[in-house]
Design a protein around this motif. Structure first.
Motif, PDB file in Angstrom:
ATOM      1  N   ASN A   1     -36.016  75.475  10.023  1.00 29.26           N
ATOM      2  CA  ASN A   1     -35.881  75.719  11.454  1.00 29.26           C
ATOM      3  C   ASN A   1     -36.774  74.874  12.384  1.00 29.26           C
TER       4      ASN A   1
ATOM      5  N   CYS B   1     -29.344  74.687   4.718  1.00 22.66           N
ATOM      6  CA  CYS B   1     -29.206  75.068   6.139  1.00 22.66           C
ATOM      7  C   CYS B   1     -30.615  74.678   6.844  1.00 22.66           C
TER       8      CYS B   1
ATOM      9  N   ARG C   1     -40.156  77.458  16.971  1.00 29.27           N
ATOM     10  CA  ARG C   1     -39.352  78.495  17.088  1.00 29.27           C
ATOM     11  C   ARG C   1     -40.348  79.897  17.351  1.00 29.27           C
TER      12      ARG C   1
ATOM     13  N   SER D   1     -31.272  75.088  10.832  1.00 25.90           N
ATOM     14  CA  SER D   1     -31.012  75.424  12.029  1.00 25.90           C
ATOM     15  C   SER D   1     -29.325  75.388  12.292  1.00 25.90           C
TER      16      SER D   1
ATOM     17  N   ARG E   1     -40.606  91.125   9.763  1.00 18.33           N
ATOM     18  CA  ARG E   1     -39.918  90.029  10.533  1.00 18.33           C
ATOM     19  C   ARG E   1     -38.949  90.757  11.340  1.00 18.33           C
TER      20      ARG E   1
HETATM   21  C1  DGJ Z   1     -30.866  79.368  11.449  1.00 19.46           C
HETATM   22  C2  DGJ Z   1     -29.520  79.234  10.454  1.00 19.46           C
HETATM   23  O1  DGJ Z   1     -28.802  78.456  11.038  1.00 19.46           O
HETATM   24  C3  DGJ Z   1     -28.892  80.854  10.885  1.00 19.46           C
HETATM   25  O2  DGJ Z   1     -27.653  80.647  10.167  1.00 19.46           O
HETATM   26  C4  DGJ Z   1     -29.727  81.952  10.537  1.00 19.46           C
HETATM   27  O3  DGJ Z   1     -30.037  81.858   9.290  1.00 19.46           O
HETATM   28  C5  DGJ Z   1     -30.982  81.681  11.359  1.00 19.46           C
HETATM   29  N1  DGJ Z   1     -31.787  80.505  11.188  1.00 19.46           N
HETATM   30  C6  DGJ Z   1     -31.876  82.893  10.730  1.00 19.46           C
HETATM   31  O4  DGJ Z   1     -33.182  82.880  11.492  1.00 19.46           O
END
Ligand code: DGJ
Length: 728
Positions: free
Chosen positions: A467, A513, A427, A515, A357
């Motif tokens: 994400n 979390c 992404r 994004s 990665r």
């Molecule tokens: C999105 C997150 O919000 C960031 O803090 C970080 O962890 C990135 N992804 C990593 O790809």
């Protein structure tokens, strides 16, 4: 207290023998009154300030009069907004729900009310639940739907709750934004007609809007005055919050999962449970609504791990991005430990054996260490953390997959997809979402965490990222005739996995979390200890976003990191102290390479971390009083956290504006004991001595709240001050 219990017991008895048709659901300061006469439609009579006598409800100004249907159903009277719509197995599209029985009991100090309603003709039941939390003044409500018809009933809509507020001048507070500007506040007048707040992303459900709101009944919202209702939907998927000023000027509110493309075929005896909706009422403006939600989160199970303080952490993302290697992380850990840090979190970039990665384009799905980057594996990093006396945490994005990955080579069918269509990727032009409705995918996601934890039981923290959204709505697992279940089944699957993780790893700290701030709901917080507030770490922008988040969610969960001098998202340069002070108003962390700091900054960071440890209990467990809103004062902000016994408080003031020669108005505090004297001491200051406070700086709570204090020297651009107040 004893009398209260005796009264409740008598009331319960009367209710269960059917003598009463009115059900009083109450907290210390709120009353929700329902009419639930056997064989009749259940009606909402009143929601608001605590009634001194239930019988007063008809005559108080905020009464709803005859009330409105508690759970309005489509079909008979078809106008107006409704909470449920079905098609019975014979094609009939109507429901006529009447009360079958009710029950009320108190368990562990929480009052649970159950109202069972049944269709007059069809074997179709909707049971409404209300849990009232006395001290936090939050009422949690949800419904369970079941039938015994010969074949499936189609559920087109089944919201969590319907409320009504009396006629008035209704103003709405909502949170909205986008990536890097999540959870900002908009307040507006609700005009006649319908206002809809919704989400359709499928996964990341709070990046653009948040399923929480406040509504005033009597004019523009104020921090400390006026009747306000606050609501928050605890659902991790698509949602709808609907506000309708109806033809009588009353306000109808309906909240629930978003029913679009989600009709559900409910089998005989299957129970469909809606997400919970949380509501609270305040007669003292927005501030009390926030404190109610925070108390509920901290004391009544709303936030996972609420009782233990959250660690001060360093996250690797903005420091090294994908450029992970043992040496650089070793240095970060050693440097962070030297300044007093407690936990190091390795972010993205550590995994992918066949496809390492190095960018966002590959490897999601292959959760084994990239050996070329980390030859000693996770074990090597844990060793360094241990040698430095800090804990170790790790980033994963388990619901996602890249088209370049070993997992995709093995299981292309696990991706959310449609036949005959090209899959839209996110992404890196290669990211897709796994189909969590599939039990095999659920098992795989659980195993990601389970394998990591089995091999490295010392992992103390997981940052769980997401994400992407749901594109190409379709599942290879769900049968052809149940494709419309995907939005719901995805999140039931998600919940099953995180529940399983919680059962096995109750002490693991987890951050939600997506994004940035795309997963801040009470559905996530039931399982996660904290949330990443936003990828935007610019302290000036954070004043606005954190102010927004604080309306509903507690500071303990709000991850707030000090990042590089020139901010990576905005390019803005803000002095170190200001950045530090802003981060100290939430769960303090850092997001940079500590080796990039000057010696002076390192010394300041060491001091700041030490001070945060001293004020951590106030910030993470105290009552928040918002004093000066950045939205109304060009970024000037002030807030304080007060211990529940009002003996200690920490006060913060921020002034990002540089205007020469203009005096700032006094800063008035709130929530203090007016009759107590408080000693004020400036903390986390630059230079040799504090500008404010000391042994002779003693003021009464009344003076601090009515006259305030003069912080003249805070003027001049990106200036901030932190003051500790101690009752003497
Ligand atoms: C999105 C997150 O919000 C960031 O803090 C970080 O962890 C990135 N992804 C990593 O790809």
């Amino acid at each position: 207290m004893k009398n209260h219990f005796l009264f409740s017991t008598i009331l319960m008895l009367l209710i269960s023998i059917g003598a009463y048709s009115q059900i009083e659901i109450s907290t210390n300061e709120n009353t929700l009154l329902i009419s639930a006469e056997k064989g009749k439609t259940a009606r909402l009579l009143y929601y608001g300030d605590k009634l001194s006598e239930v019988s007063h409800f008809k005559n108080v100004g905020s009464s709803l009069g005859g009330g409105r249907d508690l759970y309005p159903a489509f079909g008979l009277n078809c106008s107006g907004e409704y909470a449920i719509q079905v098609t019975h197995e014979d094609g009939n599209m109507s429901l006529e729900l009447v009360v079958e029985n009710t029950n009320q009991k108190v368990e562990n100090g929480v009052q649970l009310t159950t109202i069972v309603t049944k269709d007059k003709v069809y074997p179709f039941w909707v049971t409404l639940y209300f849990k009232a939390y006395a001290n936090s003044n939050v009422i949690e409500t949800w419904t369970e739907i079941k039938h015994q018809e010969k074949s499936n009933v189609t559920l087109f809509k089944a919201f969590s709750a319907a409320l009504q507020l009396p006629a008035g001048n209704h103003w709405l507070l909502q949170l909205n934004g986008n990536w890097a500007s999540e959870n900002c506040i908009t307040e507006s007048l609700l005009a006649p007609g319908t206002k809809l707040i919704s989400n359709k992303e499928g996964v990341r459900n709070t990046q653009t809007d948040n399923p929480s709101f406040m509504v005033s009944v009597d004019g523009p919202l104020s921090e400390n005055q006026g009747n306000v209702v606050g609501g928050a939907l605890a659902w991790s998927g698509n949602y709808k919050l609907l506000f309708q000023v109806n033809s009588s000027d009353k306000l109808d509110i309906i909240a629930g999962y978003n029913e679009e493309a989600s009709h559900y075929f409910l089998a005989k005896n299957e129970v469909f449970k809606t997400p919970a909706f949380l509501m609270t009422f305040s007669n003292r403006g927005k501030g009390q609504i926030s404190r109610n939600f925070h108390r509920w989160a901290l004391n009544d199970g709303g936030l996972y791990g609420a009782k233990k303080p959250n660690d001060i952490l360093l996250n690797s993302w903005e420091g090294v991005y994908f450029n992970i290697n043992q040496q650089v992380l070793d240095t970060m850990m050693t440097d962070f430990a030297k300044i007093g840090g407690e936990l190091f979190v390795m972010d993205d970039g550590w995994f992918g054996d066949k496809y390492p990665r190095n960018t966002g384009k590959t490897s999601l799905g292959d959760w084994s260490v990239a050996k070329a980057k980390l030859p000693k594996g996770i074990e090597g990093l844990i060793e360094t953390a241990k040698n430095n006396g800090i804990k170790f945490g790790i980033w994963i994005e388990p619901e996602m997959i890249n088209s370049t990955s070993e997992l995709f080579e093995k299981h292309p069918e696990w991706v959310i997809q449609q036949p005959n269509r090209q899959t839209i990727k996110g992404r890196g032009g290669s990211q897709m979402t796994l189909d969590l409705s599939n039990p095999k995918v659920q098992e795989y996601v659980f195993k990601i965490v389970d394998d990591l934890m089995t091999r490295n039981p010392q992992i103390a923290y997981i940052k769980w990222d997401a994400n992407h959204m749901i594109t190409n709505y379709g599942s290879t697992y769900l049968p052809k005739d149940k494709q419309s279940h995907l939005y719901l089944e995805y999140h039931w699957g998600f919940e099953k996995v995180v529940q399983r993780i919680r059962n096995k790893y109750p002490n693991l700290v987890m951050q939600a979390c997506a994004s940035g701030g795309g997963r801040i709901t009470y559905s996530h917080l039931k399982y996660f200890d904290e949330f990443w507030t936003s990828d935007n770490t610019d302290a000036f922008e954070r004043l606005y976003m954190q102010w927004g988040v604080s309306q509903f969610y507690p500071a303990k969960g709000m991850a707030s990191h000090v990042s590089a001098k020139k901010n990576h998202q905005t390019g803005r340069e803000i002095p170190f102290k200001f950045r530090f002070d802003v981060a100290m108003t939430g769960r303090l962390g850092m997001e940079m390479k500590p080796s990039d700091l000057s010696e002076q900054e390192k010394a300041f960071a060491k001091q700041g971390i030490k001070i945060y440890k001293e004020i951590r209990n106030l910030v993470q467990f105290g009552d928040l009083y918002r004093l000066l809103s950045p939205y109304e004062n060009n970024g000037r902000t002030s807030l304080m956290y007060l211990s529940p016994n009002k003996n200690q408080a920490v006060f913060f003031a921020f002034n990002p504006i540089s205007r020469k020669g203009s005096d700032l108005p006094p800063f008035k505090m709130d929530g203090l004991n007016p009759d107590a004297n408080y000693k004020l001491v400036e903390i986390n200051y630059e230079g040799d001595k504090p500008r404010i406070g000391g042994d002779n700086y003693i003021l009464s709570g009344r003076e601090l709240m009515n006259s305030g204090i003069n912080l003249g020297m805070i003027n001049g651009g990106y200036k901030s001050i932190v003051i500790l107040l101690t009752k003497i």
